[in-house]
Write a protein that holds these residues in place. Structure first.
Motif, PDB file in Angstrom:
ATOM      1  N   TRP A  67       0.855  -1.393   0.083  1.00  0.00           N
ATOM      2  CA  TRP A  67       0.037   0.076  -0.026  1.00  0.00           C
ATOM      3  C   TRP A  67       0.788   1.171   0.158  1.00  0.00           C
ATOM      4  CZ3 TRP A  67      -4.320  -0.925  -1.656  1.00  0.00           C
ATOM      5  CH2 TRP A  67      -5.205  -2.062  -1.352  1.00  0.00           C
ATOM      6  N   SER A  68       1.981   1.114   0.596  1.00  0.00           N
ATOM      7  CA  SER A  68       2.864   2.565   0.638  1.00  0.00           C
ATOM      8  C   SER A  68       3.359   3.137  -0.871  1.00  0.00           C
ATOM      9  CB  SER A  68       4.042   2.138   1.655  1.00  0.00           C
ATOM     10  OG  SER A  68       4.949   1.220   1.147  1.00  0.00           O
ATOM     11  N   VAL A  69       3.879   1.799  -1.628  1.00  0.00           N
ATOM     12  CA  VAL A  69       4.409   2.019  -2.958  1.00  0.00           C
ATOM     13  C   VAL A  69       2.935   2.606  -3.633  1.00  0.00           C
ATOM     14  CG1 VAL A  69       5.231   1.237  -4.922  1.00  0.00           C
ATOM     15  CG2 VAL A  69       6.165   0.573  -2.524  1.00  0.00           C
ATOM     16  N   THR A  70       1.802   1.826  -3.687  1.00  0.00           N
ATOM     17  CA  THR A  70       0.754   2.106  -4.398  1.00  0.00           C
ATOM     18  C   THR A  70       0.252   3.458  -4.182  1.00  0.00           C
ATOM     19  OG1 THR A  70      -0.173  -0.228  -4.257  1.00  0.00           O
ATOM     20  CG2 THR A  70      -1.717   1.562  -4.742  1.00  0.00           C
ATOM     21  N   ALA A  71       0.360   3.966  -2.715  1.00  0.00           N
ATOM     22  CA  ALA A  71       0.035   5.302  -2.716  1.00  0.00           C
ATOM     23  C   ALA A  71       1.034   6.423  -3.272  1.00  0.00           C
ATOM     24  CB  ALA A  71       0.086   5.778  -1.170  1.00  0.00           C
ATOM     25  N   ARG A  72       2.043   6.149  -3.044  1.00  0.00           N
ATOM     26  CA  ARG A  72       3.316   6.811  -3.711  1.00  0.00           C
ATOM     27  C   ARG A  72       3.313   7.015  -5.238  1.00  0.00           C
ATOM     28  NH1 ARG A  72       6.886   4.812  -1.260  1.00  0.00           N
ATOM     29  NH2 ARG A  72       8.127   3.547  -2.740  1.00  0.00           N
ATOM     30  N   THR A  73       3.022   5.721  -5.846  1.00  0.00           N
ATOM     31  CA  THR A  73       3.086   5.785  -7.341  1.00  0.00           C
ATOM     32  C   THR A  73       1.634   5.976  -7.995  1.00  0.00           C
ATOM     33  OG1 THR A  73       2.795   3.430  -7.484  1.00  0.00           O
ATOM     34  CG2 THR A  73       5.047   4.366  -7.327  1.00  0.00           C
ATOM     35  N   THR A  74       0.480   5.682  -7.254  1.00  0.00           N
ATOM     36  CA  THR A  74      -0.834   5.726  -7.805  1.00  0.00           C
ATOM     37  C   THR A  74      -1.260   4.713  -8.742  1.00  0.00           C
ATOM     38  OG1 THR A  74      -0.439   7.137  -9.726  1.00  0.00           O
ATOM     39  CG2 THR A  74      -1.037   8.511  -7.455  1.00  0.00           C
ATOM     40  N   THR A  75       0.006   3.654  -8.715  1.00  0.00           N
ATOM     41  CA  THR A  75      -0.428   2.478  -9.409  1.00  0.00           C
ATOM     42  C   THR A  75      -0.399   1.075  -8.456  1.00  0.00           C
ATOM     43  OG1 THR A  75       0.789   3.439 -11.437  1.00  0.00           O
ATOM     44  CG2 THR A  75       0.772   1.244 -11.399  1.00  0.00           C
ATOM     45  N   PRO A  76      -1.282   0.470  -8.593  1.00  0.00           N
ATOM     46  CA  PRO A  76      -1.329  -0.839  -7.789  1.00  0.00           C
ATOM     47  C   PRO A  76       0.023  -1.604  -7.879  1.00  0.00           C
ATOM     48  CG  PRO A  76      -3.367  -0.570  -8.619  1.00  0.00           C
ATOM     49  CD  PRO A  76      -2.284   0.440  -9.344  1.00  0.00           C
ATOM     50  N   HIS A  77       0.512  -1.873  -6.758  1.00  0.00           N
ATOM     51  CA  HIS A  77       1.757  -2.512  -6.660  1.00  0.00           C
ATOM     52  C   HIS A  77       1.862  -3.834  -5.547  1.00  0.00           C
ATOM     53  CE1 HIS A  77       4.039   0.574  -8.944  1.00  0.00           C
ATOM     54  NE2 HIS A  77       4.989  -0.451  -8.662  1.00  0.00           N
ATOM     55  N   VAL A  78       2.190  -4.905  -5.696  1.00  0.00           N
ATOM     56  CA  VAL A  78       2.281  -5.896  -4.830  1.00  0.00           C
ATOM     57  C   VAL A  78       3.797  -6.278  -4.303  1.00  0.00           C
ATOM     58  CG1 VAL A  78       0.369  -7.109  -5.859  1.00  0.00           C
ATOM     59  CG2 VAL A  78       2.545  -7.792  -6.517  1.00  0.00           C
ATOM     60  N   ARG A  79       3.924  -6.652  -3.094  1.00  0.00           N
ATOM     61  CA  ARG A  79       5.080  -6.936  -2.502  1.00  0.00           C
ATOM     62  C   ARG A  79       5.542  -8.587  -2.822  1.00  0.00           C
ATOM     63  NH1 ARG A  79       9.307  -4.172  -0.769  1.00  0.00           N
ATOM     64  NH2 ARG A  79       8.107  -2.573   0.139  1.00  0.00           N
ATOM     65  N   GLU A  80       6.735  -8.670  -3.549  1.00  0.00           N
ATOM     66  CA  GLU A  80       7.335 -10.027  -3.718  1.00  0.00           C
ATOM     67  C   GLU A  80       7.775 -10.455  -2.476  1.00  0.00           C
ATOM     68  OE1 GLU A  80       6.854 -12.038  -6.082  1.00  0.00           O
ATOM     69  OE2 GLU A  80       7.195 -11.065  -8.019  1.00  0.00           O
ATOM     70  N   THR A  81       8.053 -11.752  -1.959  1.00  0.00           N
ATOM     71  CA  THR A  81       8.560 -12.477  -0.959  1.00  0.00           C
ATOM     72  C   THR A  81       9.568 -13.381  -1.048  1.00  0.00           C
ATOM     73  OG1 THR A  81       6.730 -13.838  -0.393  1.00  0.00           O
ATOM     74  CG2 THR A  81       6.585 -12.003   0.674  1.00  0.00           C
ATOM     75  N   VAL A  82      10.522 -13.412  -0.684  1.00  0.00           N
ATOM     76  CA  VAL A  82      11.568 -14.580  -0.763  1.00  0.00           C
ATOM     77  C   VAL A  82      11.258 -15.891  -0.009  1.00  0.00           C
ATOM     78  CG1 VAL A  82      14.082 -15.073  -0.421  1.00  0.00           C
ATOM     79  CG2 VAL A  82      13.212 -12.720  -0.921  1.00  0.00           C
ATOM     80  N   ALA A  83      11.296 -17.016  -0.692  1.00  0.00           N
ATOM     81  CA  ALA A  83      10.873 -18.162  -0.170  1.00  0.00           C
ATOM     82  C   ALA A  83      11.782 -18.719   0.781  1.00  0.00           C
ATOM     83  CB  ALA A  83      10.972 -19.423  -1.465  1.00  0.00           C
ATOM     84  N   ASP A  84      11.220 -19.083   1.979  1.00  0.00           N
ATOM     85  CA  ASP A  84      11.964 -19.824   2.991  1.00  0.00           C
ATOM     86  C   ASP A  84      12.795 -20.785   2.644  1.00  0.00           C
ATOM     87  OD1 ASP A  84      10.290 -18.022   4.825  1.00  0.00           O
ATOM     88  OD2 ASP A  84       8.800 -19.536   5.036  1.00  0.00           O
ATOM     89  N   ARG A  85      13.897 -20.781   3.624  1.00  0.00           N
ATOM     90  CA  ARG A  85      14.913 -22.168   3.246  1.00  0.00           C
ATOM     91  C   ARG A  85      14.326 -23.434   3.306  1.00  0.00           C
ATOM     92  NH1 ARG A  85      20.621 -19.615   5.173  1.00  0.00           N
ATOM     93  NH2 ARG A  85      20.755 -17.793   3.573  1.00  0.00           N
ATOM     94  N   GLU A  86      13.432 -23.511   4.072  1.00  0.00           N
ATOM     95  CA  GLU A  86      12.994 -24.635   4.526  1.00  0.00           C
ATOM     96  C   GLU A  86      11.249 -24.592   4.456  1.00  0.00           C
ATOM     97  OE1 GLU A  86      14.084 -26.146   8.162  1.00  0.00           O
ATOM     98  OE2 GLU A  86      16.136 -26.469   7.536  1.00  0.00           O
ATOM     99  N   LEU A  87      10.658 -25.557   3.541  1.00  0.00           N
ATOM    100  CA  LEU A  87       9.296 -25.603   3.274  1.00  0.00           C
ATOM    101  C   LEU A  87       8.799 -26.884   3.999  1.00  0.00           C
ATOM    102  CD1 LEU A  87       6.574 -24.599   1.772  1.00  0.00           C
ATOM    103  CD2 LEU A  87       7.291 -26.078  -0.102  1.00  0.00           C
ATOM    104  N   GLU A  88       7.613 -26.685   4.938  1.00  0.00           N
ATOM    105  CA  GLU A  88       6.769 -27.792   5.474  1.00  0.00           C
ATOM    106  C   GLU A  88       5.470 -27.959   4.710  1.00  0.00           C
ATOM    107  OE1 GLU A  88       7.144 -28.778   9.727  1.00  0.00           O
ATOM    108  OE2 GLU A  88       4.794 -28.310   9.700  1.00  0.00           O
ATOM    109  N   THR A  89       5.357 -29.215   4.236  1.00  0.00           N
ATOM    110  CA  THR A  89       4.230 -29.488   3.403  1.00  0.00           C
ATOM    111  C   THR A  89       3.427 -30.608   4.130  1.00  0.00           C
ATOM    112  OG1 THR A  89       5.221 -28.982   1.384  1.00  0.00           O
ATOM    113  CG2 THR A  89       3.567 -30.409   1.148  1.00  0.00           C
ATOM    114  N   TRP A  90       2.076 -30.307   4.142  1.00  0.00           N
ATOM    115  CA  TRP A  90       1.556 -31.351   4.761  1.00  0.00           C
ATOM    116  C   TRP A  90       0.218 -31.562   3.565  1.00  0.00           C
ATOM    117  CZ3 TRP A  90       1.245 -34.055   9.205  1.00  0.00           C
ATOM    118  CH2 TRP A  90       2.116 -33.402  10.114  1.00  0.00           C
TER     119      TRP A  90
END
Length: 315
Positions: A67-90
């Motif tokens: 939302w901070s970047v969206t407000a600053r640029t007036t264009t909708p943005h999403v924040r990417e995330t970096v995958a965790d080093r370990e994944l637990e799958t069920w």
């Protein structure tokens, strides 16, 4: 007998081991090249570490709006995330009586096992762990999340040899989903493998998991559940209640059956969409490995910002 340990050396077990190894090799060969990177596979784990922002694209998860970047640029943005080093799958595996059915190249139970094998292959390595909750309506089996090839093969073997519930036993997908909520598991991926027959009473339980986990629903389908052939008089049986009914497959009945089946699948797809689950359909009369590969590639493309992707059902 300990988990992952062979149950003996009978011919049936030898055939099972050979079948499972063939299944593993088939999946691994077809998915080679998709097993690289930060959990890019059936459903990439978004992780918890913040990454860079990028412009919003149709199909992006609105919960990741920056939302901070969206407000600053007036264009909708999403924040990417970096995958965790370990994944637990069920993996929640529904082995109710309705899975003991198949009229094409395989049966639905084998297809569910194939889906489990694909999930295991696509989330393997790098310290990742996989566990399973298996429910057949009569009993529930929980296999703890651990890492390593030996554990993964043992888990698949335990699911493959899980007993079939007596006729007239209703499935318990809701109970299996609730098993993952008490106690809460660490954030990760939850894959649900089922035919999702009946009303979607599981929606509330699945939605409760979506706040903590990424969700993948693998729906297994047989063509005879979608339309009836013109075979004259036939006895239809419900394996979960034991009820039987003799019907005449007239053109009117076949049209009504197909319409009801289509409406049911639409309700399932809508419920999964409301839960935020990616939706993969595997059919007993299709090349299920090719369907998994197409789905994985599309998910990888969508998560890398390559364009919108709707996790719908193959035709």
């Amino acid at each position: 007998m300990t988990e992952g340990e062979p149950a003996g050396t009978t011919p049936d077990l030898a055939r099972l081991e050979a079948s499972l190894r063939t299944l593993e090799l088939t999946v691994r060969r077809k998915l080679d090249g998709l097993l690289q990177g930060n959990h890019v596979g059936l459903l990439p784990g978004p992780g918890s570490e913040p990454g860079e922002s990028r412009a919003y694209q149709p199909g992006d998860d609105v919960r990741r709006m920056d939302w901070s970047v969206t407000a600053r640029t007036t264009t909708p943005h999403v924040r990417e995330t970096v995958a965790d080093r370990e994944l637990e799958t069920w993996v929640v595996v529904d082995l109710s009586r309705s899975l003991e059915f198949g009229t094409a190249d395989t049966d639905k139970r084998h297809l569910a096992l194939a889906g489990l094998t694909a999930v295991a292959q696509l989330t393997a390595g790098g310290g990742n762990r996989i566990g399973a909750v298996v429910a057949n309506g009569e009993r529930m089996l929980r296999l703890p999340a651990r890492g390593g090839l030996a554990h993964t093969r043992g888990l698949i073997r335990r699911v493959a040899t899980a007993p079939v519930a007596p006729e007239g036993t209703r499935g318990d997908l809701v109970g299996a989903l609730d098993e993952l909520r008490r106690p809460p598991r660490r954030r990760g991926l939850v894959a649900v493998i089922s035919d999702f027959l009946g009303e979607p009473v599981w929606e509330r339980s699945l939605r409760a998991l979506s706040g903590r986990h990424d969700l993948l629903a693998i729906e297994v389908v047989d063509p005879r559940e979608l339309e009836l052939p013109d075979v004259g008089s036939v006895v239809l049986a419900d394996p979960e209640t034991g009820r039987q009914r003799e019907v005449e497959t007239t053109p009117l009945l076949r049209r009504e059956f197909a319409a009801a089946a289509s409406a049911h699948r639409d309700r399932v797809a809508d419920a999964l969409r409301r839960c935020g689950a990616a939706h993969l359909t595997l059919r007993t009369d299709r090349d299920w490995v090719a369907d998994i590969v197409r789905f994985a590639v599309a998910r990888k493309h969508a998560w890398s910002g390559g364009g919108p992707h709707r996790a719908g059902r193959p035709a």
